[in-house]
Design a protein around this motif. Sequence first.
Motif, short mmCIF file in Angstrom:
data_model
loop_
_atom_site.label_atom_id
_atom_site.label_comp_id
_atom_site.label_asym_id
_atom_site.label_seq_id
_atom_site.Cartn_x
_atom_site.Cartn_y
_atom_site.Cartn_z
N ILE A 28 5.65 2.87 -9.30
CA ILE A 28 4.37 3.43 -8.83
C ILE A 28 3.23 3.09 -9.80
O ILE A 28 2.12 2.74 -9.38
CB ILE A 28 4.50 4.95 -8.63
CG1 ILE A 28 5.45 5.25 -7.47
CG2 ILE A 28 3.12 5.58 -8.37
CD1 ILE A 28 5.75 6.71 -7.27
N GLU A 29 3.52 3.16 -11.10
CA GLU A 29 2.49 2.82 -12.09
C GLU A 29 2.08 1.36 -11.97
O GLU A 29 0.90 1.01 -12.05
CB GLU A 29 2.99 3.11 -13.51
CG GLU A 29 3.04 4.58 -13.85
CD GLU A 29 1.69 5.26 -13.68
OE1 GLU A 29 0.68 4.70 -14.19
OE2 GLU A 29 1.61 6.31 -13.03
N ARG A 30 3.06 0.47 -11.77
CA ARG A 30 2.75 -0.94 -11.58
C ARG A 30 1.93 -1.15 -10.30
O ARG A 30 0.99 -1.96 -10.27
CB ARG A 30 4.04 -1.76 -11.52
CG ARG A 30 4.73 -1.97 -12.86
CD ARG A 30 5.91 -2.90 -12.67
NE ARG A 30 6.49 -3.34 -13.94
CZ ARG A 30 7.55 -2.78 -14.50
NH1 ARG A 30 8.11 -1.73 -13.92
NH2 ARG A 30 8.04 -3.24 -15.64
N ALA A 31 2.31 -0.41 -9.25
CA ALA A 31 1.58 -0.53 -7.99
C ALA A 31 0.13 -0.08 -8.15
O ALA A 31 -0.79 -0.70 -7.60
CB ALA A 31 2.26 0.29 -6.91
N LYS A 32 -0.09 0.97 -8.90
CA LYS A 32 -1.46 1.45 -9.16
C LYS A 32 -2.25 0.39 -9.92
O LYS A 32 -3.44 0.19 -9.66
CB LYS A 32 -1.42 2.75 -9.95
CG LYS A 32 -0.93 3.96 -9.16
CD LYS A 32 -0.92 5.21 -10.03
CE LYS A 32 -0.49 6.43 -9.24
NZ LYS A 32 -0.42 7.65 -10.09
N GLU A 33 -1.57 -0.27 -10.84
CA GLU A 33 -2.23 -1.33 -11.62
C GLU A 33 -2.69 -2.45 -10.70
O GLU A 33 -3.83 -2.93 -10.79
CB GLU A 33 -1.24 -1.86 -12.66
CG GLU A 33 -1.80 -2.96 -13.56
CD GLU A 33 -0.76 -3.47 -14.54
OE1 GLU A 33 -0.89 -4.64 -14.98
OE2 GLU A 33 0.19 -2.73 -14.86
N ALA A 44 0.68 0.95 0.21
CA ALA A 44 1.01 -0.34 0.80
C ALA A 44 1.59 -1.29 -0.25
O ALA A 44 2.52 -2.06 0.02
CB ALA A 44 -0.22 -0.96 1.45
N VAL A 45 1.04 -1.23 -1.47
CA VAL A 45 1.55 -2.08 -2.55
C VAL A 45 2.95 -1.65 -2.94
O VAL A 45 3.83 -2.50 -3.16
CB VAL A 45 0.60 -2.02 -3.77
CG1 VAL A 45 1.21 -2.80 -4.95
CG2 VAL A 45 -0.77 -2.59 -3.42
N VAL A 46 3.20 -0.34 -3.01
CA VAL A 46 4.55 0.16 -3.34
C VAL A 46 5.56 -0.36 -2.33
O VAL A 46 6.63 -0.89 -2.69
CB VAL A 46 4.58 1.70 -3.38
CG1 VAL A 46 6.03 2.19 -3.52
CG2 VAL A 46 3.75 2.23 -4.53
N ALA A 47 5.22 -0.23 -1.05
CA ALA A 47 6.13 -0.69 0.00
C ALA A 47 6.37 -2.19 -0.10
O ALA A 47 7.50 -2.67 0.05
CB ALA A 47 5.56 -0.33 1.37
N ASP A 48 5.30 -2.94 -0.38
CA ASP A 48 5.43 -4.39 -0.49
C ASP A 48 6.27 -4.78 -1.70
O ASP A 48 7.11 -5.70 -1.63
CB ASP A 48 4.03 -5.00 -0.58
CG ASP A 48 4.04 -6.52 -0.42
OD1 ASP A 48 4.91 -7.03 0.31
OD2 ASP A 48 3.18 -7.18 -1.02
N MET A 49 6.08 -4.09 -2.81
CA MET A 49 6.87 -4.38 -4.00
C MET A 49 8.35 -4.15 -3.74
O MET A 49 9.20 -4.97 -4.14
CB MET A 49 6.40 -3.52 -5.18
CG MET A 49 5.04 -3.89 -5.74
SD MET A 49 4.52 -2.80 -7.09
CE MET A 49 5.68 -3.26 -8.37
N LEU A 50 8.69 -3.05 -3.08
CA LEU A 50 10.09 -2.75 -2.80
C LEU A 50 10.69 -3.78 -1.84
O LEU A 50 11.84 -4.20 -2.00
CB LEU A 50 10.21 -1.34 -2.23
CG LEU A 50 9.88 -0.21 -3.21
CD1 LEU A 50 9.86 1.13 -2.49
CD2 LEU A 50 10.87 -0.17 -4.37
#
Length: 340
Positions: A28-33, A44-50
């Motif tokens: 989550i911290e990386r996604a916020k970055e 959306a970034v969290v979902a994409d990262m996973l």
Amino acid sequence: MSSQRLGLSTRLRYLAARAQRINVGSVIERAKEASTAHSKWTPAVVADMLWQAGFRNVGFQDYIDYDFAILTRDERATYMTHPVSNQLSQKYDDPAFRHIFHDKLEFDRVFADYLRREWLVVAPDNAEAVRELTERLGTIVTKEPIGQAGTGVHRYHAADVTDWAEFHAGLLSRGELLIEEVITQHADLAAVCPGTVNTTRVTAFFDGTKTHILAMAQKFGRGEVSDQMTFGGFYTMLDERGHSMGPGYDSHSHVHEFHPDSGARIADFQLPMIDDVIAFVDQVARVIPQVQYVGWDIVVTPDGPVLVEGNWGAGVYENKPSATGIRTGNKDRYRKAIGF
């Protein structure tokens, strides 16, 4: 070389191990970055990262470092990633020979002809030899046998030592068992950062006949004993002729158009003696042919390249689109050479 797919079992084992280690808070911290850097919606970034991690072999840090949040699917597919690199290492680096690259003492013994500098193993009965070498060289680097990312590397000056018996005993007690002469780097490297020996990472694959250069990255330090990111270092990708492809950057969202200390423009850097470097990598790649996929760390000196270490777990150095404006990576070169 004929096309060879990476084994499904290898991939499944790797994914299972990653799933056990996943740190949701870190994701989550990386996604916020990434969201802040590229104006994207965090969920959306969290979902994409996973999704990318589970189905596209993209590490979470790869996603951040290579700006996947702003790349198209086709552009992403051009990037080499750490999970894929790990699978290549497992497939092409014989476990029976990996210890040579793990243990710095064994590495120096096997690759002694390519170090081109003095070195000494610290032992209980060689205090005088340690003193003689250190006083003669003036400055030495010590290394712990097992370490990575610059850990276990230290630098000492003979002028600072007041008790040589104590100095020798301290090396033994701390496990700093390898002493090496400090490398004198080429003037073109020293012009960017004179206080650190700046290494060039050359990722290569030896197919049994030919050595393929897969990627080259120039690392620059900040005056510390190592140019690794843990010491404030950063890197720039080099093209096939050793020229910088743009500014320098690290995994902490720092981009350096100019070196913070010397003011040298990173995009202007040209690795000297590039033909010698390519020939040198071909030579060292043939020493242990059972370990085919290696990230070689070398330094260009006034007299040519010398070897620092080899990494059987080669890792990945890739282009950062937001820093360079280039939206493609090196994966195609890996595929052509290795055939996966």
